[in-house]
Design an enzyme around this catalytic site. Sequence first.
Site, short mmCIF file in Angstrom:
data_model
loop_
_atom_site.label_atom_id
_atom_site.label_comp_id
_atom_site.label_asym_id
_atom_site.label_seq_id
_atom_site.Cartn_x
_atom_site.Cartn_y
_atom_site.Cartn_z
N LYS A 81 0.83 -1.22 0.00
CA LYS A 81 0.00 0.00 0.00
C LYS A 81 0.86 1.27 0.00
O LYS A 81 0.44 2.31 -0.48
CB LYS A 81 -0.93 0.00 1.22
CG LYS A 81 -2.07 -1.02 1.09
CD LYS A 81 -3.10 -0.80 2.18
CE LYS A 81 -4.37 -1.59 1.93
NZ LYS A 81 -4.23 -3.01 1.91
N GLU A 101 -3.16 6.91 7.37
CA GLU A 101 -3.64 8.00 6.52
C GLU A 101 -4.90 8.61 7.12
O GLU A 101 -5.51 8.04 8.02
CB GLU A 101 -3.88 7.52 5.09
CG GLU A 101 -4.88 6.42 4.95
CD GLU A 101 -4.89 5.80 3.55
OE1 GLU A 101 -3.89 5.91 2.81
OE2 GLU A 101 -5.91 5.18 3.22
N ASN A 145 -15.09 -3.11 7.74
CA ASN A 145 -14.35 -2.87 6.49
C ASN A 145 -14.46 -4.00 5.47
O ASN A 145 -13.65 -4.08 4.55
CB ASN A 145 -12.86 -2.58 6.76
CG ASN A 145 -12.68 -1.34 7.60
OD1 ASN A 145 -13.29 -0.31 7.31
ND2 ASN A 145 -11.90 -1.43 8.65
N ASN A 195 -6.45 -3.87 -6.29
CA ASN A 195 -6.44 -5.31 -6.03
C ASN A 195 -6.06 -6.04 -7.31
O ASN A 195 -6.74 -5.93 -8.32
CB ASN A 195 -7.82 -5.78 -5.56
CG ASN A 195 -8.02 -5.43 -4.10
OD1 ASN A 195 -7.24 -5.84 -3.26
ND2 ASN A 195 -9.04 -4.65 -3.82
N PHE A 206 -23.20 -7.19 13.76
CA PHE A 206 -23.48 -7.33 12.32
C PHE A 206 -22.90 -8.60 11.71
O PHE A 206 -22.82 -8.72 10.50
CB PHE A 206 -23.02 -6.10 11.53
CG PHE A 206 -23.67 -4.83 11.98
CD1 PHE A 206 -25.04 -4.68 11.88
CD2 PHE A 206 -22.94 -3.80 12.53
CE1 PHE A 206 -25.67 -3.51 12.32
CE2 PHE A 206 -23.55 -2.63 12.97
CZ PHE A 206 -24.93 -2.50 12.86
N GLU A 244 -9.71 0.67 -6.28
CA GLU A 244 -10.73 1.08 -5.31
C GLU A 244 -10.56 2.55 -4.96
O GLU A 244 -9.44 3.02 -4.77
CB GLU A 244 -10.62 0.21 -4.04
CG GLU A 244 -10.78 -1.27 -4.34
CD GLU A 244 -11.04 -2.11 -3.10
OE1 GLU A 244 -11.12 -1.55 -2.01
OE2 GLU A 244 -11.14 -3.34 -3.25
N GLU A 261 -6.73 1.68 -3.03
CA GLU A 261 -5.75 0.61 -3.30
C GLU A 261 -6.13 -0.05 -4.61
O GLU A 261 -7.22 0.15 -5.13
CB GLU A 261 -5.74 -0.43 -2.17
CG GLU A 261 -7.06 -1.14 -1.97
CD GLU A 261 -7.05 -2.09 -0.77
OE1 GLU A 261 -6.00 -2.24 -0.15
OE2 GLU A 261 -8.10 -2.67 -0.48
#
Length: 647
Positions: free
Chosen positions: A117, A201, A236, A291, A349, A276, A289
């Site tokens: 990354k 970040e 996420n 993928n 969740f 993304e 990022e």
Amino acid sequence: QTFEKLLIANRGEIACRVIKTCKKMGIKTVAIHSDVDANAVHVKMADEAVCVGPAPTSKSYLNMDAIMEVIKKTRAQAVSLNESICCSFISLLSLQASEGVTFIGPDTHAIQAMGDKIESKLLAKNAKVNTIPGFDGVVKDADEAVRIAREIGYPVMIKASAGGGGKGMRIAWDDEETREGFRFSSQEAASSFGDDRLLIEKFIDNPRHIEIQVLADKHGNALWLNERECSIQRRNQKVVEEAPSTFLDPETRRAMGEQAVALAKAVKYSSAGTVEFLVDSSKNFYFLEMNTRLQVEHPVTECITGLDLVQEMIRVAKGYPLRHKQADIPINGWAVECRVYAEDPYKSFGLPSIGKLSQYQEPLHVPSVRVDSGIQQGSDISIYYDPMISKLITYGSNRAEALKRMEEALDNYVIRGVAHNISLLREVIIHPRFVQGDISTKFLPEVYPDGFKGHKLTDLERRELLATAASLYVAEQLRSQRFLGTPRIPIAKSKQSSWELSVRLGDGIYPVAVSKDGSSFSVEVDGMKLNVTSEWNLASPLLSVTIDGTQRTIQRLSRNASGDTSIQFLGTVYKLQILTKVAAELSKYMPEKAAEDTSSILRSPMPGAVVAVSVKPGDMVSEGQEICVIEAMKMQNSMIAAKTGKV
């Protein structure tokens, strides 16, 4: 001309997905598997299968030496890899050179650049791609993390440099959360990717998560295949995806597509990949990022473009140029994907659930439905792998049609033996905010601030459920009176045509009167009459019931002799107790079972491995103090004391 034999270094639904396209192209396939996956669906689908080690992924699916051996033994000409192996590219480079084996995917330079990354962010900046403000180096320790976080300004996102799939990511709003986030993220990153480097970040509050699918060949051609909206997430990780997005206008779509292609060309990318972006409310977008693999949510792009992305990847790997120009890429209709997980959605969740699928039936009889799964009835969902059951995709000429079909498909999906998240998925897709397209990555915590509690019944729906449950009970009573294939004559003909019942639902007890009228039942609830008709095939897992002209698909999951029954209605499972009026009168003399006091026990809410214990017998602990850390399905979870006391 294509490859004769392809080895798939993956498992589950994605391995099955690759095998399907290989069969279509006439390519023989080799599956690898761990010992616990010996009877897995991908193993049965492939032409050959080889065991590469025990259950943990590090010893099987990520065991490079074993996979190399299989490639040599089976003489596979091409290899389709999972993303975690892609990081072990050093050994792959030598293999590629010496054995003449082709990878289905980009070359190792692109994987290396985009898999890191920190490096990918620098490359994106140089390719004139919009990036999120943050620290571009590697964070050394927790103290440095706090210093950097203060410089950037809270909130910040701490994430694994080699990461993906929501693992090794934490949001921190203050110094203390930064220290804790640094510790957990580096541990998760080390165990999931074998690389504990982190970067920090700025965390963009309330964004949308929109990604662009790119496809590039080895001849310098690259296309963008439109976007996917992936904002509905928990921890996420994506839960519901759709293509196209309700939010993008053609200008923003083109700008994002062109930046994605610019980045792909900058790293000489050749294969299918995903760029993304985070998009804020003013349609400013920032690179997140890239993928370097086929994403879980690729089917929605296939539905609206008509392309088979696996076939395109295999063609590119063989050296063919792309068959399409940018102007050929359409947006036809609308596609929605729900990720069906073996998870309990009532616990944050979705906490993982394990077990054997005692009954499993995909809703393939519903039109325009696609199910990508790697399991079948009898399969085990274990602690070693991702708890995904399947990807359920529906397609329509517009969004409303695709969502209506999704609702029907979720109602017709039979999964027994493990907890699953169908109730949550169904509630999300019918929620007014989702239907209007008013979503962000914060959708779930905003809509369900106290956690997900299942479907809230309206008065009409409550009456429908009570009437259906009472009718089912009477249909069962009538069935049990019939003697099939016996010549004996009942002494007295039973002429009962009406039943007085008492039905308990939640905290309420409702008197229900049922009378039989041909094949249908007339049911009185709350002084209102409802007409319930069905074929009453009590052996079928799915029951289609019509209540006053409204068709509902329900599932009865369980029942016992004391009148308790569980019914899945509108996606949520409701527990009811149905008794005759007499039995209900007598039931008040039954003693109540006292609930056990669990406050002095720490019980893990899910199965997993204990990776750290922070206390020992005799220690005094205070409420909220960490007792141990449990790793389940590649995520680390801190277990805390429910009250102050002595261990």
